[in-house]
Design a protein around this motif. Structure first.
Motif, short mmCIF file in Angstrom:
data_model
loop_
_atom_site.label_atom_id
_atom_site.label_comp_id
_atom_site.label_asym_id
_atom_site.label_seq_id
_atom_site.Cartn_x
_atom_site.Cartn_y
_atom_site.Cartn_z
N ARG A 29 4.99 -5.96 -2.88
CA ARG A 29 4.25 -5.16 -1.89
C ARG A 29 3.41 -4.10 -2.58
O ARG A 29 3.88 -3.39 -3.45
N SER A 68 -0.09 -1.29 -1.60
CA SER A 68 -1.00 -0.81 -0.57
C SER A 68 -2.32 -1.55 -0.72
O SER A 68 -2.97 -1.47 -1.77
N ARG A 88 -6.13 -2.18 0.42
CA ARG A 88 -7.24 -1.44 1.03
C ARG A 88 -8.51 -2.29 1.10
O ARG A 88 -9.61 -1.74 1.25
N GLN A 137 -11.64 6.25 6.63
CA GLN A 137 -11.18 5.25 5.67
C GLN A 137 -11.65 3.88 6.18
O GLN A 137 -11.04 3.30 7.08
N TRP A 161 0.03 1.80 4.64
CA TRP A 161 0.44 2.92 5.50
C TRP A 161 -0.74 3.89 5.60
O TRP A 161 -1.38 4.20 4.58
N GLY A 191 -1.35 7.71 6.84
CA GLY A 191 -0.87 8.99 7.39
C GLY A 191 -2.00 9.96 7.65
O GLY A 191 -1.82 10.95 8.35
N ARG A 221 5.92 4.56 -11.10
CA ARG A 221 7.12 5.09 -10.43
C ARG A 221 7.96 5.87 -11.44
O ARG A 221 8.02 5.51 -12.62
#
Ligand SMILES: Cc1cc2nc3c(=O)[nH]c(=O)nc-3n(C[C@H](O)[C@H](O)[C@H](O)COP(=O)(O)O)c2cc1C
Length: 170
Positions: free
Chosen positions: A10, A12, A14, A66, A118, A120, A157
């Motif tokens: 997985r 993100s 875009r 966005q 996601w 936000g 990470r």
């Protein structure tokens, strides 16, 4: 696909293909949300699935401009029905509940060959008005969904040793 593979795959996304998501795939990712745990099993959530191009374009504007939010064939507004409920530990339950459900969606999406991101950064009240969401309900996040046209580079990470301690804080 096993769970760890889905977690590790997985990313993100875009950038999306201009191709609708098949109804059966959409149904499976939403089923993954339905199966999520929630505080007191209240399931105080509702998922507004937006595919209409004009509505998506408006959401993109309301999401800090966005552009990819408007390009994704599906945008899901993950809504909390009981944003007032605070758990005995002092933590509001709704962001926890919705985050679990949305994460289930992101992982099932990977298994379906789909990408998500996601969101936000959006205007709460403007999005609520656009989607006809009642005043007492809160949108916790928007989520884009569709076929990826990019493979993002790996993201950093922290190492486990930095984020985990055993028995006591340290
Ligand atoms: C609660 C939340 C809100 C986020 N909001 C945005 C957003 O508005 N726009 C965006 O491009 N990415 C957003 N992201 C994606 C993060 O930037 C991304 O998860 C992080 O950089 C790690 O990258 P990865 O998801 O590819 O592993 C959000 C992620 C989370 C969990």
């Amino acid at each position: 696909m096993d769970v760890m593979t889905a977690i590790q795959t997985r990313r993100s996304i875009r950038s999306y293909r201009n191709q609708p998501v098949e109804p059966e795939k959409l149904a499976r990712v939403l089923e993954a949300a339905r199966r999520a745990p929630s505080a007191k099993n209240m399931q105080a959530w509702k998922f507004v699935v937006v595919t209409d191009p004009q509505t998506r374009a408006k959401l993109a504007t309301m999401a800090n401009h966005q552009a990819f939010v408007g390009q994704a064939p599906v945008v899901i507004a993950a809504c909390a029905l009981r944003p007032d409920y605070v758990m005995p530990c002092g933590v509001p339950a709704h962001p926890v509940d919705l985050a679990i459900a949305v994460d289930h969606i992101t992982l099932q999406a990977v298994a379906e060959g789909l990408g998500t991101c996601w969101i936000g950064a959006f205007q709460q009240e403007a999005c609520k008005e656009l989607l006809g969401i009642p005043p007492e309900v809160r949108i916790v996040v928007l989520l884009t969904l569709g076929y990826p046209t990019e493979v993002p580079p790996p993201t950093w990470r922290k190492p486990l040793a930095e984020i985990v301690c055993y028995e006591r804080w340290g």
